[in-house]
Design a protein around this motif. Structure first.
Motif, PDB file in Angstrom:
ATOM      1  N   SER A 267     -23.808 -18.751  27.563  1.00 25.93           N
ATOM      2  CA  SER A 267     -23.403 -19.657  26.495  1.00 25.93           C
ATOM      3  C   SER A 267     -21.891 -19.833  26.489  1.00 25.93           C
ATOM      4  O   SER A 267     -21.140 -18.880  26.698  1.00 25.93           O
TER       5      SER A 267
ATOM      6  N   SER B 286     -38.236 -22.247  26.599  1.00 29.46           N
ATOM      7  CA  SER B 286     -36.984 -21.590  26.978  1.00 29.46           C
ATOM      8  C   SER B 286     -37.181 -20.453  27.974  1.00 29.46           C
ATOM      9  O   SER B 286     -36.228 -19.982  28.576  1.00 29.46           O
ATOM     10  N   ASN B 287     -38.435 -19.985  28.111  1.00 32.17           N
ATOM     11  CA  ASN B 287     -38.728 -18.885  29.038  1.00 32.17           C
ATOM     12  C   ASN B 287     -37.886 -17.652  28.742  1.00 32.17           C
ATOM     13  O   ASN B 287     -37.464 -16.925  29.650  1.00 32.17           O
ATOM     14  N   PHE B 288     -37.611 -17.424  27.443  1.00 34.33           N
ATOM     15  CA  PHE B 288     -36.814 -16.245  27.088  1.00 34.33           C
ATOM     16  C   PHE B 288     -37.594 -14.969  27.398  1.00 34.33           C
ATOM     17  O   PHE B 288     -38.784 -14.868  27.120  1.00 34.33           O
TER      18      PHE B 288
ATOM     19  N   SER C 212     -41.554 -19.259  22.973  1.00 33.00           N
ATOM     20  CA  SER C 212     -40.151 -19.576  22.724  1.00 33.00           C
ATOM     21  C   SER C 212     -39.872 -20.993  23.205  1.00 33.00           C
ATOM     22  O   SER C 212     -40.506 -21.485  24.136  1.00 33.00           O
ATOM     23  N   PHE C 213     -38.926 -21.639  22.540  1.00 27.82           N
ATOM     24  CA  PHE C 213     -38.539 -22.990  22.940  1.00 27.82           C
ATOM     25  C   PHE C 213     -37.078 -23.210  22.597  1.00 27.82           C
ATOM     26  O   PHE C 213     -36.481 -22.461  21.827  1.00 27.82           O
ATOM     27  N   ARG C 214     -36.514 -24.240  23.173  1.00 27.89           N
ATOM     28  CA  ARG C 214     -35.133 -24.612  22.886  1.00 27.89           C
ATOM     29  C   ARG C 214     -35.086 -26.100  22.548  1.00 27.89           C
ATOM     30  O   ARG C 214     -35.953 -26.876  22.958  1.00 27.89           O
TER      31      ARG C 214
ATOM     32  N   SER D 285     -32.338 -29.308  22.655  1.00 27.17           N
ATOM     33  CA  SER D 285     -31.029 -29.836  23.026  1.00 27.17           C
ATOM     34  C   SER D 285     -30.878 -31.189  22.346  1.00 27.17           C
ATOM     35  O   SER D 285     -31.591 -32.146  22.677  1.00 27.17           O
TER      36      SER D 285
ATOM     37  N   GLN E 274     -27.556 -26.361  29.792  1.00 25.55           N
ATOM     38  CA  GLN E 274     -28.686 -25.644  29.219  1.00 25.55           C
ATOM     39  C   GLN E 274     -29.550 -25.019  30.308  1.00 25.55           C
ATOM     40  O   GLN E 274     -30.033 -23.887  30.169  1.00 25.55           O
TER      41      GLN E 274
ATOM     42  N   THR F 189     -27.769 -21.996  31.469  1.00 25.91           N
ATOM     43  CA  THR F 189     -27.814 -20.970  30.428  1.00 25.91           C
ATOM     44  C   THR F 189     -29.159 -20.256  30.442  1.00 25.91           C
ATOM     45  O   THR F 189     -29.240 -19.026  30.361  1.00 25.91           O
ATOM     46  N   ASP F 190     -30.247 -21.044  30.538  1.00 25.18           N
ATOM     47  CA  ASP F 190     -31.579 -20.450  30.601  1.00 25.18           C
ATOM     48  C   ASP F 190     -31.727 -19.563  31.836  1.00 25.18           C
ATOM     49  O   ASP F 190     -32.332 -18.481  31.770  1.00 25.18           O
TER      50      ASP F 190
ATOM     51  N   ASN G 295     -29.959 -16.299  31.268  1.00 25.33           N
ATOM     52  CA  ASN G 295     -30.739 -15.426  30.390  1.00 25.33           C
ATOM     53  C   ASN G 295     -31.855 -14.726  31.158  1.00 25.33           C
ATOM     54  O   ASN G 295     -32.140 -13.541  30.942  1.00 25.33           O
TER      55      ASN G 295
END
Length: 266
Positions: free
Chosen positions: A102, A143-145, A165-167, A169, A188, A191-192, A195
């Motif tokens: 981030s 988001s595949n966190f 999970s989701f994101r 934008s 993004q 960033t993903d 992570n």
């Protein structure tokens, strides 16, 4: 606290710090996230209802003000937020969800309680939070966190029955150009990826433990393979090339990790 009546981040950060024995940076980051959600809720209509935030339990409630969760659930959500904050501190960033990739170290992780309802999809969550109109102009994606194996957050998430999970934008204000949209998407994507790479940090340590057999580590090897395959995909490669070219053309001589290094020294 109703977010519509909070105008200064410190007015929220102080009770957060006092109730949870957090340092100023961590409490300010948590307050920033709550206030940002309140700001987004007001974009479409400044008179629209805002969320409330409990600085003691670190739970954000939607504008509909559902009944609070039972005490055991409140305690679980608090432990979840504190675990996320501690894991983020371990890797010198403010949010474990945003990760080290981030560009901002000014927001932290909070809990959200939506009450009873069908919240098994991003649309359901966003509608309950009053964010549907804002998100409609952006992109919603998985988001595949994944928490790092063995981390504080990993253990707590394992207690949940269902996880997803989701994101989102989306622009904070007004429309954006195609070039800006592409840049935001590439940021993004990277960033993903960062992570997901963070989730591999503990795997080398596991390999050094003689008591762990190869079959036991099969999920970890599969995780490495999946991330490797992801890195080879065209959209990831395109984002990496764009990042490389941007860095090569940057003559500002600024250190993007200065804030993170300061956090490490503290």
């Amino acid at each position: 606290m109703n977010l519509a009546s909070v105008y200064n981040r410190n007015d929220l950060a102080r009770p957060v710090a006092a109730a949870n024995d957090l340092d100023h940076l961590s409490s300010a980051a948590i307050a920033s996230t709550a206030l940002m959600i309140g700001e987004i809720q007001s974009f479409v209509d400044d008179n629209s209802p805002r969320s409330t935030f409990d600085p003691t339990s670190l739970i954000l409630f939607p504008p509909s003000s559902p009944p609070p969760p039972t005490d055991p659930i409140q305690q679980y959500l608090l432990r979840l937020v504190r675990a996320a904050q501690a894991d983020a501190t371990d890797i010198a960033c403010s949010s474990i969800l945003a990760g080290q990739g981030s560009e901002s170290d000014d927001t932290g992780d909070i809990a959200v309680w939506l009450g009873d309802g069908n919240f098994a999809t991003p649309d359901g969550v966003l509608e309950a939070l009053g964010l549907s109109d804002w998100a409609a102009g952006g992109e919603i994606a998985a988001s595949n966190f994944a928490a790092s194996p063995g981390s504080r957050l990993d253990g707590l998430l394992g207690e949940m029955e269902d996880l997803f999970s989701f994101r989102v934008s989306a622009a904070m204000t007004g429309g954006i150009s195609d070039t800006q949209a592409t840049l935001q998407s590439q940021i993004q994507v990277l960033t993903d990826l960062q992570n997901r790479l963070q989730s591999l940090r503990n795997i080398p340590l596991l390999l050094l433990k003689p008591s762990i057999s190869t079959p036991t580590l099969r999920p970890e090897f599969q995780q490495v393979q999946e991330i490797a395959d992801t890195i080879r995909t065209e959209h990831i490669q395109e984002a990496l090339r764009a990042g490389r070219d941007s860095l090569a053309g940057d003559t500002s001589d600024l250190n993007p990790n200065l804030r993170r290094e300061n956090r490490k020294r503290r």
